[in-house]
Design an enzyme around this catalytic site. Structure first.
Site, mmCIF file in Angstrom:
data_model
loop_
_atom_site.group_PDB
_atom_site.id
_atom_site.type_symbol
_atom_site.label_atom_id
_atom_site.label_comp_id
_atom_site.label_asym_id
_atom_site.label_seq_id
_atom_site.Cartn_x
_atom_site.Cartn_y
_atom_site.Cartn_z
ATOM 1 N N GLN A 142 86.673 72.521 11.573
ATOM 2 C CA GLN A 142 86.350 72.655 12.995
ATOM 3 C C GLN A 142 85.117 71.830 13.356
ATOM 4 O O GLN A 142 84.182 71.704 12.571
ATOM 5 C CB GLN A 142 86.112 74.131 13.340
ATOM 6 C CG GLN A 142 86.265 74.413 14.814
ATOM 7 C CD GLN A 142 86.522 75.886 15.089
ATOM 8 O OE1 GLN A 142 86.967 76.605 14.211
ATOM 9 N NE2 GLN A 142 86.259 76.327 16.293
ATOM 10 N N ARG A 173 94.231 82.883 13.215
ATOM 11 C CA ARG A 173 92.922 82.829 12.555
ATOM 12 C C ARG A 173 91.820 82.584 13.574
ATOM 13 O O ARG A 173 90.774 83.242 13.552
ATOM 14 C CB ARG A 173 92.929 81.721 11.496
ATOM 15 C CG ARG A 173 91.659 81.600 10.653
ATOM 16 C CD ARG A 173 91.880 80.500 9.602
ATOM 17 N NE ARG A 173 90.770 80.339 8.689
ATOM 18 C CZ ARG A 173 89.776 79.460 8.853
ATOM 19 N NH1 ARG A 173 89.752 78.683 9.929
ATOM 20 N NH2 ARG A 173 88.813 79.347 7.949
ATOM 21 N N HIS A 208 82.395 82.371 8.277
ATOM 22 C CA HIS A 208 82.095 82.387 6.834
ATOM 23 C C HIS A 208 80.885 83.253 6.476
ATOM 24 O O HIS A 208 79.992 82.835 5.750
ATOM 25 C CB HIS A 208 81.916 80.958 6.311
ATOM 26 C CG HIS A 208 83.135 80.118 6.503
ATOM 27 N ND1 HIS A 208 84.308 80.343 5.826
ATOM 28 C CD2 HIS A 208 83.377 79.073 7.329
ATOM 29 C CE1 HIS A 208 85.212 79.459 6.216
ATOM 30 N NE2 HIS A 208 84.682 78.688 7.129
ATOM 31 N N SER A 218 87.265 74.453 5.269
ATOM 32 C CA SER A 218 87.540 75.638 6.081
ATOM 33 C C SER A 218 88.981 75.627 6.582
ATOM 34 O O SER A 218 89.908 75.714 5.781
ATOM 35 C CB SER A 218 86.519 75.738 7.221
ATOM 36 O OG SER A 218 86.613 76.991 7.874
ATOM 37 N N LEU A 219 89.213 75.483 7.909
ATOM 38 C CA LEU A 219 90.596 75.464 8.391
ATOM 39 C C LEU A 219 91.387 74.329 7.745
ATOM 40 O O LEU A 219 92.622 74.404 7.620
ATOM 41 C CB LEU A 219 90.645 75.341 9.916
ATOM 42 C CG LEU A 219 90.495 73.946 10.540
ATOM 43 C CD1 LEU A 219 91.831 73.243 10.702
ATOM 44 C CD2 LEU A 219 89.788 74.024 11.860
ATOM 45 N N GLN A 254 88.184 83.334 2.008
ATOM 46 C CA GLN A 254 87.512 82.200 2.658
ATOM 47 C C GLN A 254 86.954 82.566 4.037
ATOM 48 O O GLN A 254 85.963 81.998 4.484
ATOM 49 C CB GLN A 254 88.515 81.050 2.768
ATOM 50 C CG GLN A 254 87.961 79.740 3.289
ATOM 51 C CD GLN A 254 88.876 79.163 4.337
ATOM 52 O OE1 GLN A 254 89.053 79.745 5.399
ATOM 53 N NE2 GLN A 254 89.455 78.017 4.038
#
Length: 311
Positions: A9, A119, A203, A94-95, A252
């Site tokens: 992101q 998500r 996170h 991440s994503l 995660q």
């Protein structure tokens, strides 16, 4: 050896994917499939905005994935480059880990889009707006960042969220704790702390409700076998089993993105070249982590043609 890596992101921008869609049927089909899966005109938002709509976590996450997958589909269909033949492993920030798994065949494009939409919604809903924050620490290694986070917590959540490279670490948690951390940076030998323009503290343990939502979603849409090993954010280690990938995707949400360590692990395994599909964010982090690593960013048709000649 070559790793294909996928951005997270923050790499979204108005106009993303437009050139590819105009030049390639394969790219257009990706954007159409994602729109159909989500029941919304996401590509129109990617193309025309408004920017605040694209920046929304629930839109940014599937949009960044769709853009990277469009690049990959053009590589595969128009340039005849197979990910499994050209690459030795995948990883994503991440994503981007979902994009990496989609690219490697663990999830269908439609399922990946739906998982990332959920998500994004779950991460946004986990913490009321204004209660959480994130900050980038410039000139901080992981030890300095951890010491700062511990000092600033004062009973609240303040933790390392992203270990990006040797000079950039991101912290996440309660807004008051993050603001205290920014005030304390000089005391910890850190050059600067910058509050990030994000809508939620990703996170960190405050994201537990989102982790629970993703555990449920991934139980219903579990990953299939994937064609290339994944280097996972949470462990910075190679994953080949779908069940382990599923568990780590849940972890995660609240866990640290160990990107610097992932890069070092891939380098130690013999990876010499990192090809970032759909962004120009990870390449600089990789080079700051290991100056000997070769990085290539592939976004445009021109980039795709250049990579095709090289491979």
């Amino acid at each position: 050896m070559r790793a294909f890596v996928f951005p997270g992101q923050g790499s979204q921008k108005i106009g993303m994917g437009v050139e590819l869609a105009e030049a390639s049927t394969a790219a257009r089909e990706v954007f159409e499939e994602v729109d159909d899966a989500l029941g919304q005109k996401l590509f129109q938002i990617m193309k025309d905005g408004p920017e605040d709509a694209l920046t929304l976590t629930e839109n940014a996450q599937p949009a960044i994935m769709a853009n990277a997958m469009a690049v990959l589909r053009v590589l595969e269909k128009d340039a005849n480059i197979s990910l499994t033949e050209a690459g030795d492993c995948v990883a994503g920030h991440s994503l981007g880990e979902y994009t990496a798994l989609c690219a490697a065949g663990a999830f269908s494009l439609a399922d990946t889009a739906r998982l990332l939409k959920l998500r994004g919604q779950a991460m946004q809903a986990a913490v009321p707006v204004g209660e959480g924050a994130m900050a980038a620490l410039l000139g901080a290694d992981i030890e300095k960042a951890q010491a700062l986070a511990d000092a600033a917590a004062e009973g609240q959540i303040c933790t390392v969220a992203n270990d990006n490279d040797p000079g950039q670490v991101v912290i996440s948690g309660h807004r008051e704790a993050i603001e205290r951390a920014i005030e304390l940076v000089k005391d910890h030998g850190i050059k600067r702390g910058i509050l990030l323009p994000v809508s939620a503290p990703f996170h960190c343990p405050l994201m537990q409700p989102a982790a629970d939502a993703m555990a449920e979603a991934l139980a219903a849409t579990s990953p299939a076998a994937f064609r290339l090993p994944l280097y996972a954010n949470v462990t910075a280690d190679e994953v080949t089993e779908p069940a382990e990938a599923q568990r780590l995707l849940v972890e995660q949400v609240t866990g640290r993105v160990r990107w610097r360590e992932s890069v070092l692990a891939m380098r130690a395994a013999g990876v010499e070249e990192f090809v970032e599909l759909g962004g120009k964010v990870l390449g600089p982090m990789i080079v700051r982590t290991d100056k000997e690593a070769k990085t290539t960013s592939v976004i445009s048709m021109e980039d795709i043609e250049a990579l095709a000649k090289e491979i």
